[in-house]
Motif scaffolding. Structure first.
Motif, PDB file in Angstrom:
ATOM      1  N   GLN A   9       0.856  -1.178   0.000  1.00 41.51           N
ATOM      2  CA  GLN A   9       0.000   0.000   0.000  1.00 41.51           C
ATOM      3  C   GLN A   9       0.895   1.230   0.000  1.00 41.51           C
ATOM      4  OE1 GLN A   9      -3.374   0.317  -0.108  1.00 41.51           O
ATOM      5  NE2 GLN A   9      -3.047   2.512  -0.193  1.00 41.51           N
ATOM      6  N   LYS A  10       0.537   2.220  -0.763  1.00 48.01           N
ATOM      7  CA  LYS A  10       1.295   3.463  -0.794  1.00 48.01           C
ATOM      8  C   LYS A  10       1.157   4.159   0.560  1.00 48.01           C
ATOM      9  CE  LYS A  10       1.630   7.816  -3.275  1.00 48.01           C
ATOM     10  NZ  LYS A  10       1.083   8.625  -4.361  1.00 48.01           N
ATOM     11  N   ILE A  11       2.276   4.561   1.123  1.00 46.93           N
ATOM     12  CA  ILE A  11       2.301   5.273   2.391  1.00 46.93           C
ATOM     13  C   ILE A  11       2.737   6.702   2.116  1.00 46.93           C
ATOM     14  CG2 ILE A  11       3.407   5.389   4.679  1.00 46.93           C
ATOM     15  CD1 ILE A  11       1.489   3.016   4.281  1.00 46.93           C
ATOM     16  N   GLN A  12       2.003   7.637   2.663  1.00 54.40           N
ATOM     17  CA  GLN A  12       2.296   9.045   2.447  1.00 54.40           C
ATOM     18  C   GLN A  12       3.015   9.624   3.661  1.00 54.40           C
ATOM     19  OE1 GLN A  12      -1.135  11.208   0.992  1.00 54.40           O
ATOM     20  NE2 GLN A  12      -1.903   9.370  -0.011  1.00 54.40           N
ATOM     21  N   LEU A  13       3.824  10.636   3.409  1.00 54.22           N
ATOM     22  CA  LEU A  13       4.618  11.243   4.467  1.00 54.22           C
ATOM     23  C   LEU A  13       3.743  11.754   5.609  1.00 54.22           C
ATOM     24  CD1 LEU A  13       7.331  12.122   5.572  1.00 54.22           C
ATOM     25  CD2 LEU A  13       7.144  14.204   4.192  1.00 54.22           C
ATOM     26  N   HIS A  14       2.633  12.380   5.292  1.00 51.85           N
ATOM     27  CA  HIS A  14       1.790  12.913   6.361  1.00 51.85           C
ATOM     28  C   HIS A  14       1.198  11.795   7.223  1.00 51.85           C
ATOM     29  CE1 HIS A  14      -2.321  12.202   4.747  1.00 51.85           C
ATOM     30  NE2 HIS A  14      -1.720  12.253   3.579  1.00 51.85           N
ATOM     31  N   LYS A  48      -9.765  -2.730   3.058  1.00 53.42           N
ATOM     32  CA  LYS A  48      -8.583  -3.590   2.927  1.00 53.42           C
ATOM     33  C   LYS A  48      -7.322  -2.754   2.712  1.00 53.42           C
ATOM     34  CE  LYS A  48      -6.258  -7.452   2.022  1.00 53.42           C
ATOM     35  NZ  LYS A  48      -5.066  -7.459   2.833  1.00 53.42           N
ATOM     36  N   SER A  49      -7.407  -1.767   1.844  1.00 52.88           N
ATOM     37  CA  SER A  49      -6.255  -0.896   1.595  1.00 52.88           C
ATOM     38  C   SER A  49      -5.896  -0.099   2.836  1.00 52.88           C
ATOM     39  CB  SER A  49      -6.549   0.055   0.433  1.00 52.88           C
ATOM     40  OG  SER A  49      -6.725  -0.667  -0.758  1.00 52.88           O
ATOM     41  N   ARG A  50      -6.903   0.345   3.556  1.00 52.71           N
ATOM     42  CA  ARG A  50      -6.681   1.079   4.802  1.00 52.71           C
ATOM     43  C   ARG A  50      -6.006   0.176   5.842  1.00 52.71           C
ATOM     44  NH1 ARG A  50     -11.414   3.147   4.666  1.00 52.71           N
ATOM     45  NH2 ARG A  50     -12.367   1.782   6.216  1.00 52.71           N
ATOM     46  N   ALA A  51      -6.467  -1.057   5.921  1.00 49.79           N
ATOM     47  CA  ALA A  51      -5.856  -2.011   6.856  1.00 49.79           C
ATOM     48  C   ALA A  51      -4.396  -2.270   6.494  1.00 49.79           C
ATOM     49  CB  ALA A  51      -6.646  -3.316   6.867  1.00 49.79           C
ATOM     50  N   ASN A  52      -4.104  -2.382   5.199  1.00 50.59           N
ATOM     51  CA  ASN A  52      -2.720  -2.580   4.757  1.00 50.59           C
ATOM     52  C   ASN A  52      -1.842  -1.395   5.148  1.00 50.59           C
ATOM     53  OD1 ASN A  52      -3.532  -4.978   3.619  1.00 50.59           O
ATOM     54  ND2 ASN A  52      -3.498  -4.241   1.526  1.00 50.59           N
ATOM     55  N   ALA A  53      -2.343  -0.183   4.921  1.00 54.24           N
ATOM     56  CA  ALA A  53      -1.589   1.022   5.272  1.00 54.24           C
ATOM     57  C   ALA A  53      -1.370   1.088   6.778  1.00 54.24           C
ATOM     58  CB  ALA A  53      -2.319   2.265   4.779  1.00 54.24           C
TER      59      ALA A  53
END
Length: 117
Positions: A9-14, A48-53
């Motif tokens: 999952q893409k993780i953002q700096l913020h 699911k994407s939120r859980a991965n992040a």
């Protein structure tokens, strides 16, 4: 069985900044989990994407191995008054501790650059 070697999952700096800022303020893992999940809803629609992040963020800053807890705690202290650039270095360091493939990749890239010179 396949072993995961990267982020799924893409993780953002913020997002990294958010969890590093909130860990010292939270009284429990469950409270932090809920807060991070609510914050991620603004960026990531799918559960699911939120859980991965969330898993990645927790692995980087919260679920560190026992041998790295003291180092993580020092990083969290420094984070509170760090400059933007210093925060990037702290995130980078925590990724190196949490994801061995990340460290291996950096070492291989450094070797490749030195050989190319």
């Amino acid at each position: 069985m396949k072993k995961a070697v990267g982020f799924d999952q893409k993780i953002q700096l913020h997002q990294l900044d958010f969890i590093a800022n909130e860990i010292p303020r939270m009284s429990s893992r469950d409270a932090l989990y809920q807060l991070v999940d609510e914050r991620l809803m603004a960026d990531i629609g799918g559960a699911k994407s939120r859980a991965n992040a969330r898993t990645i963020l927790f692995k980087i800053w919260f679920l560190v191995s026992d041998e790295h807890i003291e180092l993580r705690d020092r990083a969290l202290e420094m984070f509170q008054c760090a400059t933007r650039e210093e925060k990037l270095v702290l995130h980078w360091g925590m990724c190196l501790l949490s994801y061995p493939f990340f460290k291996d990749t950096v070492e291989r890239a450094r070797l490749f650059v030195s050989l190319a010179r």
